[in-house]
Write a protein that holds these residues in place. Structure first.
Motif, mmCIF file in Angstrom:
data_model
loop_
_atom_site.group_PDB
_atom_site.id
_atom_site.type_symbol
_atom_site.label_atom_id
_atom_site.label_comp_id
_atom_site.label_asym_id
_atom_site.label_seq_id
_atom_site.Cartn_x
_atom_site.Cartn_y
_atom_site.Cartn_z
ATOM 1 N N ILE A 185 -30.199 2.039 63.686
ATOM 2 C CA ILE A 185 -29.485 1.069 62.867
ATOM 3 C C ILE A 185 -29.008 -0.143 63.662
ATOM 4 C CG2 ILE A 185 -28.737 2.805 61.203
ATOM 5 C CD1 ILE A 185 -25.964 2.717 62.566
ATOM 6 N N ASP A 186 -29.044 -0.064 64.989
ATOM 7 C CA ASP A 186 -28.597 -1.187 65.816
ATOM 8 C C ASP A 186 -29.712 -2.171 66.144
ATOM 9 O OD1 ASP A 186 -25.909 -0.374 66.020
ATOM 10 O OD2 ASP A 186 -26.442 1.083 67.572
ATOM 11 N N PRO A 198 -27.811 1.337 57.492
ATOM 12 C CA PRO A 198 -27.366 2.718 57.697
ATOM 13 C C PRO A 198 -27.143 3.441 56.370
ATOM 14 C CG PRO A 198 -25.535 1.209 58.000
ATOM 15 C CD PRO A 198 -26.741 0.349 57.742
ATOM 16 N N LYS A 200 -25.610 7.130 55.176
ATOM 17 C CA LYS A 200 -24.839 8.272 55.680
ATOM 18 C C LYS A 200 -25.408 9.593 55.176
ATOM 19 C CE LYS A 200 -20.026 9.926 55.764
ATOM 20 N NZ LYS A 200 -18.646 9.589 55.339
ATOM 21 N N ARG A 249 -20.955 1.984 58.094
ATOM 22 C CA ARG A 249 -21.091 2.740 59.332
ATOM 23 C C ARG A 249 -20.069 3.880 59.430
ATOM 24 N NH1 ARG A 249 -23.800 0.525 64.010
ATOM 25 N NH2 ARG A 249 -25.205 -1.131 63.343
ATOM 26 N N THR A 251 -18.837 7.453 59.590
ATOM 27 C CA THR A 251 -19.423 8.748 59.941
ATOM 28 C C THR A 251 -18.417 9.896 59.804
ATOM 29 O OG1 THR A 251 -18.949 8.361 62.291
ATOM 30 C CG2 THR A 251 -21.152 7.787 61.494
ATOM 31 N N LEU A 284 -25.973 8.507 60.650
ATOM 32 C CA LEU A 284 -26.414 7.320 59.935
ATOM 33 C C LEU A 284 -27.920 7.172 60.094
ATOM 34 C CD1 LEU A 284 -23.569 4.887 61.020
ATOM 35 C CD2 LEU A 284 -23.753 6.149 58.860
#
Length: 337
Positions: A185-186, A198, A200, A249, A251, A284
């Motif tokens: 996701i980065d 992302p 979850k 994001r 978590t 994610l």
């Protein structure tokens, strides 16, 4: 010797690094200590039971990648990384049974035969009474995700792969001849515009206790009143997953997510109610708009390997081979110049 910087130390980054090292690249993996999606994953290699009409391309590459798992990707990894062989897909009510039948017919129509059953409890006696309908996918596998990541890292080290800190700007790896963005996701932070977001997913780990009924031998994927739940055997218990929803994001596991997973799991395998509740985590998944991974070239020097969604472990070998092909083509072009 050409140098390659792989950004990301999850299953995708490690698979790409190992393949490149085998091809003679000098490889450096940039990673941090954070536990990402690979740590939370269930490790299902299940293109049939994960399939759904409209996702034919994803099924195709999933089947190709499963074949790669069986024809070389497991080489150099300990045998115990494989935690189960074969999947059983079942339904709890009539509407669920209709959905499962739709998937089975769709697979069969494409020549990917699965075995339908109306006696699922004969295959898995631990199933709840009343669960009868489903299909079997004998070629699917499950792997212990954490053992796989550790084993890939160890194999990379034996091949001479080096470790380096995570990067926040591609200028930090300007010394490499080629760069692969495999940081989930980065990746859009390094290459703006990549369509990765992302999603979850919560996953539970239930540990077998003395006196409990045994762990099932194969993976079980079930539809429970419209929701999906999977039960993946491990040496010491069962992995249960997974919720899926958009929440940025975040978590943090939620009460409602854990409640639904436990309730659905026990509706499928009542014996799990006696297991130890060992762990709850959320990860994610890097998802794309069409659910297909982003694997290929971004420019002459930069490649991408992200967006694998719920199929990161399954697609790791296919991704590594696809990137390796691109890297070889790049080398050939440089020689030609």
């Amino acid at each position: 010797m050409s140098t390659l910087a792989v950004i990301g130390g999850g299953v995708i980054g490690l698979a790409v690094a190992r393949r490149a090292a085998r091809d003679g690249w000098t490889v450096r993996v940039h990673r941090d200590d954070a536990r990402g999606a690979s740590w939370v994953a269930a490790g299902m290699l299940a293109p049939h039971s994960e399939g759904w009409p409209g996702e034919e391309r994803l099924l195709h590459i999933g089947l190709a990648s499963l074949q790669l798992w069986n024809s070389g990707f497991l080489d150099g990894l300990p045998a115990e990384v494989v935690s189960a062989r074969g999947s059983l897909v079942v339904a709890v009510d009539r509407a669920d049974a209709a959905d499962v039948k739709t998937v089975g017919q769709w697979l069969s129509a494409q020549g990917h035969a699965v075995t339908p059953t109306t006696t699922a409890r004969d295959i898995e006696p631990l199933l709840a009474q009343g669960i009868r309908h489903g299909f079997v996918a004998d070629t699917e596998l499950a792997v212990d995700n954490r053992l796989v990541v550790a084993a890939l890292a160890g194999h990379c080290e034996r091949l001479g792969v080096q470790w380096a800190p995570a990067v926040h700007d591609l200028a930090e790896v300007r010394d490499a001849d080629a760069v692969v963005l495999a940081n989930g996701i980065d990746a859009p932070t390094l290459w703006p515009g990549l369509a990765v977001r992302p999603v979850k997913g919560e996953v539970l780990r239930l540990r077998w206790r003395r006196g409990c009924l045994p762990v099932p031998k194969r993976m079980i994927r079930a539809r429970v009143h419209g929701r999906q739940v999977y039960l993946v055997p491990r040496a010491d218990g069962v992995v249960v997953g997974a919720t899926q929803y958009e929440h940025g994001r975040d978590t943090a596991p939620t009460v409602s997510g854990v409640r639904d997973l436990l309730g659905d799991a026990c509706a499928v395998l009542p014996a799990l109610g006696e297991y130890e509740f060992a762990e709850c985590a959320a990860g994610l998944r890097p998802m794309t708009p069409d659910n297909l991974p982003l694997v290929g070239r971004l420019d002459e020097r930069t490649l991408v390997a992200t967006g694998h969604g719920r199929s990161g472990f399954l697609l790791a070998p296919w991704t590594a081979e696809t990137i390796a092909t691109e890297l070889r083509a790049n080398r050939a072009a440089e020689v030609a110049r």
